[in-house]
Design a protein around this motif. Sequence first.
Motif, PDB file in Angstrom:
ATOM      1  N   ASP A   1      52.348  -4.708 -22.192  1.00  0.00           N
ATOM      2  CA  ASP A   1      52.832  -5.267 -20.927  1.00  0.00           C
ATOM      3  C   ASP A   1      54.336  -5.059 -20.779  1.00  0.00           C
ATOM      4  O   ASP A   1      54.820  -4.727 -19.693  1.00  0.00           O
ATOM      5  CB  ASP A   1      52.515  -6.761 -20.830  1.00  0.00           C
ATOM      6  CG  ASP A   1      51.042  -7.033 -20.611  1.00  0.00           C
ATOM      7  OD1 ASP A   1      50.310  -6.085 -20.272  1.00  0.00           O
ATOM      8  OD2 ASP A   1      50.632  -8.197 -20.781  1.00  0.00           O
ATOM      9  N   ALA A   2      55.064  -5.268 -21.861  1.00  0.00           N
ATOM     10  CA  ALA A   2      56.516  -5.096 -21.820  1.00  0.00           C
ATOM     11  C   ALA A   2      56.883  -3.653 -21.491  1.00  0.00           C
ATOM     12  O   ALA A   2      57.781  -3.396 -20.682  1.00  0.00           O
ATOM     13  CB  ALA A   2      57.141  -5.520 -23.152  1.00  0.00           C
ATOM     14  N   VAL A   3      56.189  -2.708 -22.098  1.00  0.00           N
ATOM     15  CA  VAL A   3      56.442  -1.290 -21.822  1.00  0.00           C
ATOM     16  C   VAL A   3      56.104  -0.966 -20.365  1.00  0.00           C
ATOM     17  O   VAL A   3      56.867  -0.279 -19.675  1.00  0.00           O
ATOM     18  CB  VAL A   3      55.643  -0.383 -22.794  1.00  0.00           C
ATOM     19  CG1 VAL A   3      55.693   1.073 -22.360  1.00  0.00           C
ATOM     20  CG2 VAL A   3      56.167  -0.547 -24.215  1.00  0.00           C
ATOM     21  N   ALA A   4      54.989  -1.479 -19.888  1.00  0.00           N
ATOM     22  CA  ALA A   4      54.597  -1.236 -18.493  1.00  0.00           C
ATOM     23  C   ALA A   4      55.626  -1.829 -17.531  1.00  0.00           C
ATOM     24  O   ALA A   4      55.982  -1.200 -16.529  1.00  0.00           O
ATOM     25  CB  ALA A   4      53.207  -1.812 -18.225  1.00  0.00           C
TER      26      ALA A   4
ATOM     27  N   HIS B   1      65.182  -6.275 -20.412  1.00  0.00           N
ATOM     28  CA  HIS B   1      65.167  -4.832 -20.664  1.00  0.00           C
ATOM     29  C   HIS B   1      66.521  -4.186 -20.385  1.00  0.00           C
ATOM     30  O   HIS B   1      66.930  -3.260 -21.089  1.00  0.00           O
ATOM     31  CB  HIS B   1      64.096  -4.146 -19.814  1.00  0.00           C
ATOM     32  CG  HIS B   1      62.707  -4.489 -20.205  1.00  0.00           C
ATOM     33  ND1 HIS B   1      62.124  -4.013 -21.352  1.00  0.00           N
ATOM     34  CD2 HIS B   1      61.774  -5.270 -19.600  1.00  0.00           C
ATOM     35  CE1 HIS B   1      60.891  -4.483 -21.441  1.00  0.00           C
ATOM     36  NE2 HIS B   1      60.664  -5.249 -20.387  1.00  0.00           N
ATOM     37  N   PHE B   2      67.165  -4.636 -19.325  1.00  0.00           N
ATOM     38  CA  PHE B   2      68.415  -4.025 -18.864  1.00  0.00           C
ATOM     39  C   PHE B   2      69.422  -5.130 -18.538  1.00  0.00           C
ATOM     40  O   PHE B   2      69.443  -5.621 -17.415  1.00  0.00           O
ATOM     41  CB  PHE B   2      68.150  -3.143 -17.636  1.00  0.00           C
ATOM     42  CG  PHE B   2      67.094  -2.113 -17.880  1.00  0.00           C
ATOM     43  CD1 PHE B   2      67.372  -0.981 -18.630  1.00  0.00           C
ATOM     44  CD2 PHE B   2      65.810  -2.281 -17.381  1.00  0.00           C
ATOM     45  CE1 PHE B   2      66.389  -0.041 -18.875  1.00  0.00           C
ATOM     46  CE2 PHE B   2      64.825  -1.340 -17.613  1.00  0.00           C
ATOM     47  CZ  PHE B   2      65.114  -0.210 -18.366  1.00  0.00           C
ATOM     48  N   PRO B   3      70.252  -5.494 -19.506  1.00  0.00           N
ATOM     49  CA  PRO B   3      71.162  -6.617 -19.308  1.00  0.00           C
ATOM     50  C   PRO B   3      72.179  -6.419 -18.175  1.00  0.00           C
ATOM     51  O   PRO B   3      72.672  -7.389 -17.615  1.00  0.00           O
ATOM     52  CB  PRO B   3      71.890  -6.736 -20.650  1.00  0.00           C
ATOM     53  CG  PRO B   3      71.162  -5.879 -21.611  1.00  0.00           C
ATOM     54  CD  PRO B   3      70.306  -4.942 -20.842  1.00  0.00           C
ATOM     55  N   THR B   4      72.460  -5.152 -17.845  1.00  0.00           N
ATOM     56  CA  THR B   4      73.404  -4.872 -16.756  1.00  0.00           C
ATOM     57  C   THR B   4      72.870  -3.723 -15.900  1.00  0.00           C
ATOM     58  O   THR B   4      71.970  -2.983 -16.321  1.00  0.00           O
ATOM     59  CB  THR B   4      74.792  -4.449 -17.299  1.00  0.00           C
ATOM     60  OG1 THR B   4      74.652  -3.175 -17.952  1.00  0.00           O
ATOM     61  CG2 THR B   4      75.367  -5.484 -18.253  1.00  0.00           C
ATOM     62  N   ARG B   5      73.461  -3.562 -14.749  1.00  0.00           N
ATOM     63  CA  ARG B   5      73.127  -2.442 -13.866  1.00  0.00           C
ATOM     64  C   ARG B   5      73.371  -1.126 -14.606  1.00  0.00           C
ATOM     65  O   ARG B   5      72.597  -0.179 -14.490  1.00  0.00           O
ATOM     66  CB  ARG B   5      73.975  -2.502 -12.601  1.00  0.00           C
ATOM     67  CG  ARG B   5      73.777  -1.309 -11.688  1.00  0.00           C
ATOM     68  CD  ARG B   5      74.676  -1.322 -10.455  1.00  0.00           C
ATOM     69  NE  ARG B   5      74.403  -2.477  -9.633  1.00  0.00           N
ATOM     70  CZ  ARG B   5      75.273  -3.454  -9.411  1.00  0.00           C
ATOM     71  NH1 ARG B   5      76.465  -3.411  -9.938  1.00  0.00           N
ATOM     72  NH2 ARG B   5      74.954  -4.474  -8.654  1.00  0.00           N
ATOM     73  N   GLU B   6      74.467  -1.061 -15.372  1.00  0.00           N
ATOM     74  CA  GLU B   6      74.808   0.161 -16.094  1.00  0.00           C
ATOM     75  C   GLU B   6      73.722   0.551 -17.089  1.00  0.00           C
ATOM     76  O   GLU B   6      73.435   1.731 -17.266  1.00  0.00           O
ATOM     77  CB  GLU B   6      76.160   0.008 -16.802  1.00  0.00           C
ATOM     78  CG  GLU B   6      77.350   0.023 -15.866  1.00  0.00           C
ATOM     79  CD  GLU B   6      77.569  -1.302 -15.128  1.00  0.00           C
ATOM     80  OE1 GLU B   6      76.986  -2.333 -15.543  1.00  0.00           O
ATOM     81  OE2 GLU B   6      78.302  -1.295 -14.128  1.00  0.00           O
ATOM     82  N   HIS B   7      73.116  -0.436 -17.752  1.00  0.00           N
ATOM     83  CA  HIS B   7      72.033  -0.134 -18.695  1.00  0.00           C
ATOM     84  C   HIS B   7      70.837   0.504 -17.972  1.00  0.00           C
ATOM     85  O   HIS B   7      70.234   1.456 -18.470  1.00  0.00           O
ATOM     86  CB  HIS B   7      71.573  -1.401 -19.431  1.00  0.00           C
ATOM     87  CG  HIS B   7      72.519  -1.867 -20.469  1.00  0.00           C
ATOM     88  ND1 HIS B   7      73.476  -2.824 -20.216  1.00  0.00           N
ATOM     89  CD2 HIS B   7      72.678  -1.496 -21.756  1.00  0.00           C
ATOM     90  CE1 HIS B   7      74.176  -3.031 -21.312  1.00  0.00           C
ATOM     91  NE2 HIS B   7      73.719  -2.236 -22.266  1.00  0.00           N
TER      92      HIS B   7
END
Length: 186
Positions: free
Chosen positions: A9-12, A54-60
Amino acid sequence: MSARAHRSDAVANRDRIVAEARAVLGESPGAAGELRLHLIAKAAGVGQGTLYRHFPTREHLLAEVYRLELGELVDAVPALLAGHPPVEALARWLQRLVDYARVKRGVVAAIEATAWQDLHAGNHGRLDEALTTLLEAGAATGELREDVTAADVILLLGALSRVPEPGWDARAGTLVAVILDGLRRR
């Protein structure tokens, strides 16, 4: 729920988030700096907490879009060479590069300079290798010049960064056609 199902689920979820970000950037490459993460989360069908895990910032998130675009561009080379003569494979790859460059422009504008340098340094070699493979295949058949390197072509492709967004579709294609013509053996 099992650990395996949870990971699945996390990957999806992660894949849907990246797909939504790619879609937004593909529609409006200049939107990278104003990418609304809450709208990406909503479109991906996940909560904001899931997106930020998954993405702590926009840049990630933008860096992941860049990595994915570059990976697809590089990974396309073997199939293109298997299915087309070298010059046609190169032409098709360069068209994909134009699409990639369009996304990259927005990403570069939105990512801090130091983060961009790290991202670029870690991935640029793959682009050189892919282009070298295409150029060598064309040179081996006698269709492409042998005296031009991937570094030369990448310098020429740098002109894409100067194409204004309103004229992108017409001008980017023309620039790539001129570069391809210059690579042909006379």
